[in-house]
Scaffold this active site. Structure first.
Site, PDB file in Angstrom:
ATOM      1  N   HIS A 187      35.592  32.399  33.503  1.00 53.42           N
ATOM      2  CA  HIS A 187      36.831  31.729  33.108  1.00 53.42           C
ATOM      3  C   HIS A 187      37.444  31.029  34.322  1.00 53.42           C
ATOM      4  CE1 HIS A 187      36.700  33.917  29.313  1.00 53.42           C
ATOM      5  NE2 HIS A 187      37.783  33.276  28.914  1.00 53.42           N
ATOM      6  N   HIS A 223      38.871  41.294  34.507  1.00 51.57           N
ATOM      7  CA  HIS A 223      38.275  41.061  35.823  1.00 51.57           C
ATOM      8  C   HIS A 223      39.110  41.697  36.918  1.00 51.57           C
ATOM      9  CE1 HIS A 223      35.015  38.313  34.770  1.00 51.57           C
ATOM     10  NE2 HIS A 223      35.849  37.733  33.928  1.00 51.57           N
TER      11      HIS A 223
END
Length: 389
Positions: A159, A206
């Site tokens: 991302h 993350h």
């Protein structure tokens, strides 16, 4: 330095960021306000790739991540919706709308550069994930708001890579072509990529190091690719080998994607990206060779402020185009899955069969190459037929 990297790779900074933004596990914040809107919500609580099992004694073996649930409480809905929206800017819904929009309404050369950079950056990021095999943040202490990508490894954040690549490649490709303040464009690219990066911490997907690593890798690739932009673009438009290489090279990469000892959506996502880029690249070449279609005469490149007629043309082109693209996606998905189901003897709803290499790669590659081709060839022809150019 090792200690700093260890801290950035741990789950605690992610958990602290979530708490500072008003996101708490229900175990930490019991009672609530009694209002269902403020009450605990259920999401998955598995610990990412390599840990996709619910607690022992659940009575089921190796369930998917969606079978593990965790309750959480949202105390700040501004951050909740801001980061949920920002996270969507790194998903298919954004790619399938924004990238075609730039082709239909802004500039063909800008769109070509973004698509090429996006596909290269995303392929490298996905492969790095399955080579490095770094786990995602642990839950607890982190609250996980997404389950699909929890089956993947964490480093680097794709991302963050995609947001950095798309925002800054758009900025670089347009800063010398269109009249807008340099500082405004740079700030917009920075804010866009930063919001997507922070959303990956907020959603618990993350670690800080994953996000920083993804952004830095993407920036490095941009620096390396920028000097070759014009050369690559010229070859894509003029080389007689472009259509063949655009299909064969991505297919080879997809079939030879790094193998894991369990199923991960990374191969399917990579095939989707490369397929869309392959179809679009063939479309670029065909348009240059035969159609020679120009950029739209009434688009946002006409300058600011935009007239009402220009806005209407832009909206009409987008609505017609995205409707055709989504229709093509649905039709090809059904057709290709039906043919593969007949060939390999499985029902279309059989998820396990659809994850097999011989099914997943051709199914997603053909479907999304058709999407890319439709967006770059069929939709512009339809626009011209409808008088929307």
């Amino acid at each position: 330095m090792a200690r700093l990297l260890g801290t950035l790779r741990s789950s605690q900074p992610v958990a602290r960021f979530q708490r500072s933004c008003g996101l708490f596990p229900a175990a930490e914040e019991r009672g609530g306000s009694g209002d269902p809107a403020e009450g605990p919500r259920e999401r998955g609580a598995c610990n990412g790739a390599g840990a996709l099992r619910c607690p022992a004694g659940s009575g089921r073996a190796a369930p998917g991540p969606q079978d593990c649930t965790q309750k959480y409480i949202v105390k700040n809905y501004f951050y909740y919706y801001l980061f949920k929206f920002s996270a969507a800017l790194g998903e298919e819904i954004f790619y399938i709308t924004f990238l075609p929009f730039t082709y239909w309404n802004i500039d063909h050369s800008v769109s070509r550069r973004m698509i090429i950079v996006w596909s290269i950056v995303m392929y490298i990021g996905q492969v790095f994930k399955d080579i490095l095999k770094w786990p995602r943040p642990l839950s607890p202490p982190v609250v996980k708001l997404e389950m699909r990508t929890n089956a993947e490894y964490g480093m680097p954040s794709t991302h963050a890579m995609a947001a950095t690549a798309i925002s800054f490649s758009f900025f670089i490709a347009t800063m010398n072509q269109y009249k807008y303040p340099f500082e405004l464009g740079l700030a917009a690219a920075f804010v866009f990529s930063t919001l997507v990066c922070l959303s990956r911490l907020y959603t618990g997907m993350h670690t800080v190091l994953d996000v920083i690593g993804g952004a830095l890798i993407s920036a490095m690739l941009l620096v390396l690719l920028y000097p070759a932009w014009d050369t690559i673009d010229h070859l894509l438009l003029t080389s007689p080998f472009c259509p063949l290489l655009s299909i064969v090279v991505p297919l080879v990469l997809c079939y030879n994607y790094p193998k894991l000892d369990y199923y991960s959506p990374t191969r399917g996502d990579t095939t989707t990206i490369l397929g869309a880029a392959a179809g679009a690249t063939v479309g670029f070449w065909l348009n240059n060779q035969y159609a020679a279609s120009a950029s739209p005469s009434r688009g946002v490149q006409a300058g600011f402020p935009l007239s009402s007629s220009t806005v209407l043309f832009v909206l009409a082109r987008f609505l017609v185009g995205i409707s055709v693209v989504l229709l093509a996606r649905w039709a090809m998905k059904s057709l290709v899955l039906g043919m593969l189901g007949y060939r390999y003897r499985f029902p279309m709803r059989d998820l396990a069969a659809r994850r097999r290499l011989e099914v997943e790669v051709p199914y997603k590659f053909v479907t999304y190459s058709c999407v890319g081709f439709t967006a770059t060839v069929i939709v512009p022809l339809l626009h011209e037929l409808l008088g929307l150019m």
